[in-house]
Design a protein around this motif. Structure first.
Motif, PDB file in Angstrom:
ATOM      1  N   SER A   1      46.036  39.198  23.537  1.00  0.00           N
ATOM      2  CA  SER A   1      45.527  37.903  23.080  1.00  0.00           C
ATOM      3  C   SER A   1      44.465  37.367  24.034  1.00  0.00           C
ATOM      4  N   PRO A   2      43.561  36.519  23.514  1.00  0.00           N
ATOM      5  CA  PRO A   2      42.628  35.819  24.408  1.00  0.00           C
ATOM      6  C   PRO A   2      43.405  34.965  25.407  1.00  0.00           C
ATOM      7  N   ASN A   3      42.859  34.837  26.616  1.00  0.00           N
ATOM      8  CA  ASN A   3      43.580  34.083  27.640  1.00  0.00           C
ATOM      9  C   ASN A   3      42.976  32.706  27.904  1.00  0.00           C
ATOM     10  N   GLY A   4      42.029  32.293  27.068  1.00  0.00           N
ATOM     11  CA  GLY A   4      41.446  30.967  27.231  1.00  0.00           C
ATOM     12  C   GLY A   4      40.106  30.956  27.915  1.00  0.00           C
ATOM     13  N   TRP A   5      39.699  32.082  28.511  1.00  0.00           N
ATOM     14  CA  TRP A   5      38.390  32.206  29.134  1.00  0.00           C
ATOM     15  C   TRP A   5      37.510  33.075  28.238  1.00  0.00           C
ATOM     16  N   ALA A   6      36.256  32.691  28.087  1.00  0.00           N
ATOM     17  CA  ALA A   6      35.345  33.396  27.180  1.00  0.00           C
ATOM     18  C   ALA A   6      35.240  34.870  27.543  1.00  0.00           C
ATOM     19  N   GLY A   7      35.423  35.723  26.534  1.00  0.00           N
ATOM     20  CA  GLY A   7      35.262  37.153  26.732  1.00  0.00           C
ATOM     21  C   GLY A   7      36.422  37.854  27.396  1.00  0.00           C
ATOM     22  N   GLU A   8      37.578  37.170  27.536  1.00  0.00           N
ATOM     23  CA  GLU A   8      38.722  37.769  28.221  1.00  0.00           C
ATOM     24  C   GLU A   8      39.922  37.892  27.285  1.00  0.00           C
ATOM     25  N   ARG A   9      40.681  38.981  27.482  1.00  0.00           N
ATOM     26  CA  ARG A   9      41.927  39.210  26.744  1.00  0.00           C
ATOM     27  C   ARG A   9      42.961  39.789  27.690  1.00  0.00           C
ATOM     28  N   TRP A  10      44.195  39.349  27.518  1.00  0.00           N
ATOM     29  CA  TRP A  10      45.277  39.847  28.358  1.00  0.00           C
ATOM     30  C   TRP A  10      45.419  41.366  28.225  1.00  0.00           C
ATOM     31  N   LEU A  11      45.892  42.001  29.290  1.00  0.00           N
ATOM     32  CA  LEU A  11      46.139  43.442  29.286  1.00  0.00           C
ATOM     33  C   LEU A  11      47.624  43.734  29.106  1.00  0.00           C
ATOM     34  N   ASP A  12      47.909  44.864  28.491  1.00  0.00           N
ATOM     35  CA  ASP A  12      49.292  45.327  28.340  1.00  0.00           C
ATOM     36  C   ASP A  12      49.693  46.036  29.622  1.00  0.00           C
ATOM     37  N   ILE A  13      50.259  45.268  30.549  1.00  0.00           N
ATOM     38  CA  ILE A  13      50.572  45.819  31.873  1.00  0.00           C
ATOM     39  C   ILE A  13      51.740  46.803  31.838  1.00  0.00           C
ATOM     40  N   ARG A  14      52.370  46.969  30.695  1.00  0.00           N
ATOM     41  CA  ARG A  14      53.399  48.011  30.590  1.00  0.00           C
ATOM     42  C   ARG A  14      52.768  49.398  30.663  1.00  0.00           C
ATOM     43  N   ARG A  15      51.485  49.512  30.312  1.00  0.00           N
ATOM     44  CA  ARG A  15      50.802  50.799  30.235  1.00  0.00           C
ATOM     45  C   ARG A  15      50.230  51.182  31.597  1.00  0.00           C
ATOM     46  N   LEU A  16      51.110  51.458  32.535  1.00  0.00           N
ATOM     47  CA  LEU A  16      50.670  51.843  33.874  1.00  0.00           C
ATOM     48  C   LEU A  16      49.836  53.114  33.839  1.00  0.00           C
ATOM     49  N   ASP A  17      50.153  54.000  32.916  1.00  0.00           N
ATOM     50  CA  ASP A  17      49.423  55.266  32.839  1.00  0.00           C
ATOM     51  C   ASP A  17      47.956  55.052  32.509  1.00  0.00           C
ATOM     52  N   VAL A  18      47.677  54.038  31.685  1.00  0.00           N
ATOM     53  CA  VAL A  18      46.299  53.741  31.303  1.00  0.00           C
ATOM     54  C   VAL A  18      45.601  52.879  32.355  1.00  0.00           C
ATOM     55  N   LEU A  19      46.301  51.869  32.851  1.00  0.00           N
ATOM     56  CA  LEU A  19      45.664  50.880  33.718  1.00  0.00           C
ATOM     57  C   LEU A  19      45.561  51.325  35.180  1.00  0.00           C
ATOM     58  N   ARG A  20      46.452  52.228  35.615  1.00  0.00           N
ATOM     59  CA  ARG A  20      46.389  52.652  37.020  1.00  0.00           C
ATOM     60  C   ARG A  20      45.017  53.213  37.402  1.00  0.00           C
ATOM     61  N   PRO A  21      44.467  54.192  36.680  1.00  0.00           N
ATOM     62  CA  PRO A  21      43.154  54.716  37.098  1.00  0.00           C
ATOM     63  C   PRO A  21      42.036  53.695  36.973  1.00  0.00           C
ATOM     64  N   LEU A  22      42.115  52.802  36.011  1.00  0.00           N
ATOM     65  CA  LEU A  22      41.086  51.781  35.856  1.00  0.00           C
ATOM     66  C   LEU A  22      41.116  50.794  37.019  1.00  0.00           C
ATOM     67  N   MET A  23      42.309  50.371  37.404  1.00  0.00           N
ATOM     68  CA  MET A  23      42.427  49.450  38.534  1.00  0.00           C
ATOM     69  C   MET A  23      42.146  50.160  39.860  1.00  0.00           C
ATOM     70  N   ALA A  24      42.520  51.426  39.946  1.00  0.00           N
ATOM     71  CA  ALA A  24      42.200  52.189  41.155  1.00  0.00           C
ATOM     72  C   ALA A  24      40.692  52.251  41.359  1.00  0.00           C
ATOM     73  N   ALA A  25      39.946  52.432  40.271  1.00  0.00           N
ATOM     74  CA  ALA A  25      38.483  52.497  40.371  1.00  0.00           C
ATOM     75  C   ALA A  25      37.918  51.158  40.825  1.00  0.00           C
ATOM     76  N   ARG A  26      38.463  50.068  40.338  1.00  0.00           N
ATOM     77  CA  ARG A  26      37.984  48.749  40.760  1.00  0.00           C
ATOM     78  C   ARG A  26      38.263  48.514  42.249  1.00  0.00           C
ATOM     79  N   ILE A  27      39.462  48.858  42.674  1.00  0.00           N
ATOM     80  CA  ILE A  27      39.813  48.649  44.075  1.00  0.00           C
ATOM     81  C   ILE A  27      39.026  49.600  44.976  1.00  0.00           C
ATOM     82  N   GLU A  28      38.760  50.802  44.489  1.00  0.00           N
ATOM     83  CA  GLU A  28      37.914  51.728  45.244  1.00  0.00           C
ATOM     84  C   GLU A  28      36.504  51.155  45.395  1.00  0.00           C
ATOM     85  N   MET A  29      36.004  50.495  44.368  1.00  0.00           N
ATOM     86  CA  MET A  29      34.714  49.815  44.476  1.00  0.00           C
ATOM     87  C   MET A  29      34.742  48.808  45.622  1.00  0.00           C
TER      88      MET A  29
END
Length: 261
Positions: free
Chosen positions: A105-133
């Motif tokens: 769902s949208p979280n109240g900020w323009a252009g943003e939607r909540w993430l399904d944090i249950r999906r660690l398999d999907v989000l782990r590499p994406l967040m790892a890339a951000r933190i590596e940045m």
């Protein structure tokens, strides 16, 4: 004690000293651990104002390159890398890498939607890339935003256990890269997470009367970086200074303007 025994003892002492000062995985220096009462600036919008006389700057990781971080370091500051860890943002360069299945769902900020944090398999590499940045740009720490989806209407049946698992994953990703990491809000889980995070970042605990929930961080010798948006300074500074928080008033746009306690 024989010469051989003395040599063994000396080797053990050196090993213990090395273990105490060794950097975290992937880092070339020990992790930065901000102490309670450390002054800070939080600026996520506009050209960075270098004129604020504080030892810590918290700035947007995507919007600020390595040269900005180097300049802040030359000025004697530690620099925190803001990223969004709990919501998808359609304006980020990696937005197309998030599958639609994890967008809620949208979280109240323009252009943003909540993430399904249950999906660690999907989000782990994406967040790892951000933190590596953040690591590659030279930041000292990470501020992962929106680590409290389980208390919001995200479009997913998130539980406290899902949030704990996700937040600990984020902390591990930062620590593996030698970066310290802050717990953003999520006050209900402070007792369970204080050992996993190196500091806390909080918005409006005085507005909602729950600043005392952050006491475990202060008691552990870890900074709590805190802002209020609506309350005047005389409505919260006395309490938050007594609790050991690093408090200031900011505007919601999080530009350079600030009024510290």
């Amino acid at each position: 004690m024989s010469p051989r025994s003395r040599a063994v003892v000396a080797a053990l002492v050196l090993a213990l000293l090395a273990a105490c000062t060794a950097p975290d995985g992937g880092g070339s220096r020990p992790r930065w651990l901000p102490r309670p009462g450390t002054d800070w600036q939080w600026q996520l919008d506009g050209r960075i104002d270098h004129g604020v006389d504080v030892p810590v700057y918290d700035i947007d990781g995507f919007e600020n390159d390595a040269s900005t971080v180097r300049r802040l370091h030359r000025e004697g500051r530690k620099v925190i890398c803001y990223i969004n860890a709990g919501a998808w943002e359609d304006f980020r360069p990696d937005a197309g890498q998030f599958p639609r299945s994890v967008l809620g769902s949208p979280n109240g900020w323009a252009g943003e939607r909540w993430l399904d944090i249950r999906r660690l398999d999907v989000l782990r590499p994406l967040m790892a890339a951000r933190i590596e940045m953040c690591r590659e740009r030279g930041f000292d720490a990470v501020e992962p935003d929106l680590l409290d989806g389980w208390t919001n209407d995200t479009g997913f049946p998130l539980t406290a256990a899902h949030q704990l698992a996700y937040n600990r994953m984020i902390a591990r990703l930062a620590h593996e890269r030698g970066l310290s990491v802050g717990l953003k809000n999520d006050l209900d889980q402070v007792p369970e997470l204080v050992d996993d995070f190196d500091f806390a970042v909080n918005e409006e605990c005085a507005q909602y009367g729950d600043c005392a929930a952050l006491t475990p961080f202060v008691e552990a010798g870890k900074a709590v970086f805190h802002v209020e948006y609506a309350l005047p300074l005389d409505r919260f500074c006395g309490e938050t200074e007594r609790l050991g928080l690093s408090s200031m008033r900011k505007r919601l746009d999080l530009g350079a303007w600030r009024r510290p306690c």
